[in-house]
Design a protein around this motif. Sequence first.
Motif, mmCIF file in Angstrom:
data_model
loop_
_atom_site.group_PDB
_atom_site.id
_atom_site.type_symbol
_atom_site.label_atom_id
_atom_site.label_comp_id
_atom_site.label_asym_id
_atom_site.label_seq_id
_atom_site.Cartn_x
_atom_site.Cartn_y
_atom_site.Cartn_z
ATOM 1 N N VAL A 149 81.570 6.007 -34.653
ATOM 2 C CA VAL A 149 80.631 4.998 -34.159
ATOM 3 C C VAL A 149 79.334 5.057 -34.965
ATOM 4 C CG1 VAL A 149 79.246 4.292 -32.159
ATOM 5 C CG2 VAL A 149 81.603 5.050 -31.840
ATOM 6 N N ILE A 150 78.890 6.254 -35.285
ATOM 7 C CA ILE A 150 77.664 6.428 -36.060
ATOM 8 C C ILE A 150 77.850 5.817 -37.450
ATOM 9 C CG2 ILE A 150 76.011 8.103 -36.996
ATOM 10 C CD1 ILE A 150 76.161 8.094 -33.905
ATOM 11 N N GLU A 151 78.955 6.126 -38.109
ATOM 12 C CA GLU A 151 79.218 5.589 -39.447
ATOM 13 C C GLU A 151 79.330 4.071 -39.421
ATOM 14 O OE1 GLU A 151 81.613 9.436 -41.281
ATOM 15 O OE2 GLU A 151 82.725 7.883 -40.203
ATOM 16 N N SER A 152 79.958 3.523 -38.406
ATOM 17 C CA SER A 152 80.064 2.066 -38.285
ATOM 18 C C SER A 152 78.692 1.434 -38.095
ATOM 19 C CB SER A 152 80.965 1.694 -37.101
ATOM 20 O OG SER A 152 82.279 2.117 -37.342
ATOM 21 N N GLN A 212 76.183 9.284 -46.219
ATOM 22 C CA GLN A 212 76.830 10.430 -45.584
ATOM 23 C C GLN A 212 76.111 10.693 -44.269
ATOM 24 O OE1 GLN A 212 76.165 13.323 -48.664
ATOM 25 N NE2 GLN A 212 78.147 12.944 -49.605
ATOM 26 N N VAL A 213 76.868 11.121 -43.261
ATOM 27 C CA VAL A 213 76.298 11.436 -41.964
ATOM 28 C C VAL A 213 76.646 12.878 -41.621
ATOM 29 C CG1 VAL A 213 76.302 10.882 -39.494
ATOM 30 C CG2 VAL A 213 76.553 9.047 -41.184
ATOM 31 N N GLY A 245 73.827 16.714 -31.562
ATOM 32 C CA GLY A 245 73.014 15.548 -31.268
ATOM 33 C C GLY A 245 71.913 15.269 -32.266
ATOM 34 N N ILE A 246 71.774 16.119 -33.268
ATOM 35 C CA ILE A 246 70.786 15.920 -34.324
ATOM 36 C C ILE A 246 71.537 15.339 -35.519
ATOM 37 C CG2 ILE A 246 69.111 17.014 -35.850
ATOM 38 C CD1 ILE A 246 68.928 19.255 -33.683
ATOM 39 N N PHE A 247 71.161 14.126 -35.909
ATOM 40 C CA PHE A 247 71.876 13.430 -36.973
ATOM 41 C C PHE A 247 71.010 13.301 -38.217
ATOM 42 C CE2 PHE A 247 74.323 12.385 -33.325
ATOM 43 C CZ PHE A 247 75.616 12.224 -33.789
ATOM 44 N N LEU A 248 71.625 13.544 -39.359
ATOM 45 C CA LEU A 248 71.007 13.342 -40.656
ATOM 46 C C LEU A 248 71.851 12.312 -41.393
ATOM 47 C CD1 LEU A 248 69.187 13.911 -43.112
ATOM 48 C CD2 LEU A 248 70.672 15.860 -43.635
ATOM 49 N N VAL A 249 71.203 11.245 -41.830
ATOM 50 C CA VAL A 249 71.878 10.192 -42.575
ATOM 51 C C VAL A 249 71.273 10.170 -43.971
ATOM 52 C CG1 VAL A 249 72.384 7.729 -42.707
ATOM 53 C CG2 VAL A 249 72.188 8.840 -40.467
ATOM 54 N N LYS A 250 72.114 10.328 -44.983
ATOM 55 C CA LYS A 250 71.678 10.251 -46.380
ATOM 56 C C LYS A 250 72.291 9.002 -46.983
ATOM 57 C CE LYS A 250 71.112 15.172 -47.306
ATOM 58 N NZ LYS A 250 71.469 16.265 -48.230
ATOM 59 N N ILE A 251 71.416 8.136 -47.505
ATOM 60 C CA ILE A 251 71.857 6.864 -48.066
ATOM 61 C C ILE A 251 71.556 6.859 -49.560
ATOM 62 C CG2 ILE A 251 71.633 4.353 -47.969
ATOM 63 C CD1 ILE A 251 70.550 4.825 -45.054
ATOM 64 N N TYR A 252 72.565 6.551 -50.353
ATOM 65 C CA TYR A 252 72.442 6.542 -51.814
ATOM 66 C C TYR A 252 72.530 5.094 -52.300
ATOM 67 C CZ TYR A 252 73.328 11.456 -51.082
ATOM 68 O OH TYR A 252 73.241 12.753 -50.637
ATOM 69 N N ASP A 253 71.382 4.525 -52.654
ATOM 70 C CA ASP A 253 71.313 3.117 -53.036
ATOM 71 C C ASP A 253 70.893 2.999 -54.496
ATOM 72 O OD1 ASP A 253 70.799 0.402 -53.366
ATOM 73 O OD2 ASP A 253 69.972 0.187 -51.350
ATOM 74 N N LYS A 254 71.795 2.567 -55.344
ATOM 75 C CA LYS A 254 71.505 2.483 -56.778
ATOM 76 C C LYS A 254 70.694 1.244 -57.140
ATOM 77 C CE LYS A 254 75.847 0.288 -57.769
ATOM 78 N NZ LYS A 254 77.215 0.480 -57.748
ATOM 79 N N ASP A 255 70.497 0.318 -56.175
ATOM 80 C CA ASP A 255 69.795 -0.932 -56.463
ATOM 81 C C ASP A 255 68.341 -0.945 -55.988
ATOM 82 O OD1 ASP A 255 72.088 -2.031 -57.636
ATOM 83 O OD2 ASP A 255 72.860 -2.602 -55.664
#
Length: 143
Positions: free
Chosen positions: A26-29, A40-41, A46-56
Amino acid sequence: MKKLLVLLATLFILTGCSKSSGEPTVIESTIGSVTKSEFQVYEDEGIFLVKIYDKDIDKSSKNVLMKDTGEMLASLSKIEEVKSVAIKWYAPPFDQSDKKDFEEILAIRFEADTFETIDWENNKTLDLESIASRYKQNDSLKD
């Protein structure tokens, strides 16, 4: 009979593994509905870290990043298991150097006590930078 039981047990295990490994959580969606970038999640109690890799991303993308971050946080606030969230955005270096690695350009964290008290329905009007438990941005990222 033993062979049949072993075969059935093996099939049961393989079937169970394939169901959980191919479907997003559900988190990834939730994250994927806002950003089309690679991410990546990580979760720990209950502690969430979201790393987003955006090349643009470019130097003037801060407003877009903050808007997307607000949308993600608003959606994540509706998920009961999410207590605390940190979202980190990564991009290739802005200086166009030979480095191929991504570098952190924006990091925002909400501790549980802060995260639960915010009215996320109004996420478009929130000043995330000032209400976050922790906030950090790359010096080259422009407002």
